[in-house]
Design a protein around this motif. Structure first.
Motif, PDB file in Angstrom:
ATOM      1  N   SER A  91      89.448  68.275  14.302  1.00 21.26           N
ATOM      2  CA  SER A  91      89.567  69.731  14.474  1.00 21.26           C
ATOM      3  C   SER A  91      88.207  70.372  14.711  1.00 21.26           C
ATOM      4  N   ARG A  92      87.185  69.890  14.001  1.00 24.48           N
ATOM      5  CA  ARG A  92      85.829  70.416  14.249  1.00 24.48           C
ATOM      6  C   ARG A  92      85.346  70.014  15.636  1.00 24.48           C
ATOM      7  N   GLY A  93      85.649  68.789  16.058  1.00 21.46           N
ATOM      8  CA  GLY A  93      85.269  68.359  17.404  1.00 21.46           C
ATOM      9  C   GLY A  93      85.966  69.187  18.467  1.00 21.46           C
ATOM     10  N   TYR A  94      87.239  69.477  18.248  1.00 19.12           N
ATOM     11  CA  TYR A  94      88.008  70.306  19.176  1.00 19.12           C
ATOM     12  C   TYR A  94      87.390  71.703  19.247  1.00 19.12           C
ATOM     13  N   LEU A  95      87.102  72.274  18.070  1.00 18.56           N
ATOM     14  CA  LEU A  95      86.486  73.600  18.012  1.00 18.56           C
ATOM     15  C   LEU A  95      85.147  73.600  18.737  1.00 18.56           C
ATOM     16  N   ARG A  96      84.333  72.600  18.496  1.00 14.59           N
ATOM     17  CA  ARG A  96      83.012  72.545  19.145  1.00 14.59           C
ATOM     18  C   ARG A  96      83.145  72.395  20.666  1.00 14.59           C
ATOM     19  N   ALA A  97      84.093  71.560  21.096  1.00 17.19           N
ATOM     20  CA  ALA A  97      84.295  71.374  22.540  1.00 17.19           C
ATOM     21  C   ALA A  97      84.762  72.671  23.190  1.00 17.19           C
ATOM     22  N   VAL A  98      85.684  73.357  22.540  1.00 18.96           N
ATOM     23  CA  VAL A  98      86.192  74.625  23.079  1.00 18.96           C
ATOM     24  C   VAL A  98      85.089  75.681  23.105  1.00 18.96           C
ATOM     25  N   ALA A  99      84.388  75.831  21.993  1.00 17.80           N
ATOM     26  CA  ALA A  99      83.321  76.843  21.921  1.00 17.80           C
ATOM     27  C   ALA A  99      82.208  76.528  22.914  1.00 17.80           C
TER      28      ALA A  99
END
Length: 187
Positions: A91-99
């Motif tokens: 979830s943190r990786g997803y958030l970082r990729a999106v941001a």
């Protein structure tokens, strides 16, 4: 004989050129104006050459979508590799990729038009749903908490806001939101 008969065939480069041109056309004119004729004309590749790589507009859209998913998966994987905490890592990786998309304008533009196509192309919507299901199944052990799901939904909202330019969320306010979402994944 024409130069085409003397050129060394480089199908992988031609295929990538066609995808790049398709993304640029979609970015400038929108998905409605993305036609095989337009891509062939703008790329300098004959329509027959285009059809060799992409026999239909659907095949072209699928390939464009695939190339974006590969880059997105790579961004998530890179973020996950640098994250020492297993719980909520996806979830943190997803958030970082999106941001991070906002910092890569070429990808933001590509994603903006493919995202709009997701609204109108049922097969692309199903492919996105399949991608989400696959990642949910793959990371169920570390990212199945309600907080992780909230963060992924919030990341999708951030993504849409960035694509549409609908919110003026910059600097400290954006960082505070990001930090709060990261903190949620730790619980």
């Amino acid at each position: 004989m024409s130069d085409a008969h003397h050129r060394k065939k480089q199908p992988a480069l031609v295929r990538q050129q066609l995808l790049t041109v398709a993304a640029e056309l979609a970015g400038r004119q929108g998905m409605a104006f993305l036609t095989l004729d337009a891509v062939a004309g703008a790329s300098g590749v004959s329509k027959g050459g285009l059809l060799h790589h992409f026999p239909s507009k659907t095949a072209l859209l699928d390939a464009l979508f695939d190339s974006l998913l590969v880059r997105f998966d790579e961004a998530i994987e890179q973020a996950m590799r640098s994250d020492p905490v297993p719980h909520g890592r996806f979830s943190r990786g997803y958030l970082r990729a999106v941001a991070g998309l906002r910092d890569r304008p070429e990808e933001t533009s590509d994603w903006a038009h493919v995202t709009m196509a997701l609204l109108t192309e049922p097969h692309l919507r199903e492919r996105w749903r399949a991608w989400v299901r696959e990642r949910s199944d793959e990371y169920v052990g570390t990212d199945s908490s309600p907080n992780a799901e909230i963060v992924r939904f919030a990341a999708d909202g951030l993504w849409l806001a960035d694509l549409l330019g609908s919110h003026d969320l910059d600097g400290p306010a954006r960082q505070a939101l990001f930090d709060a979402l990261v903190e949620l994944t730790m619980k």
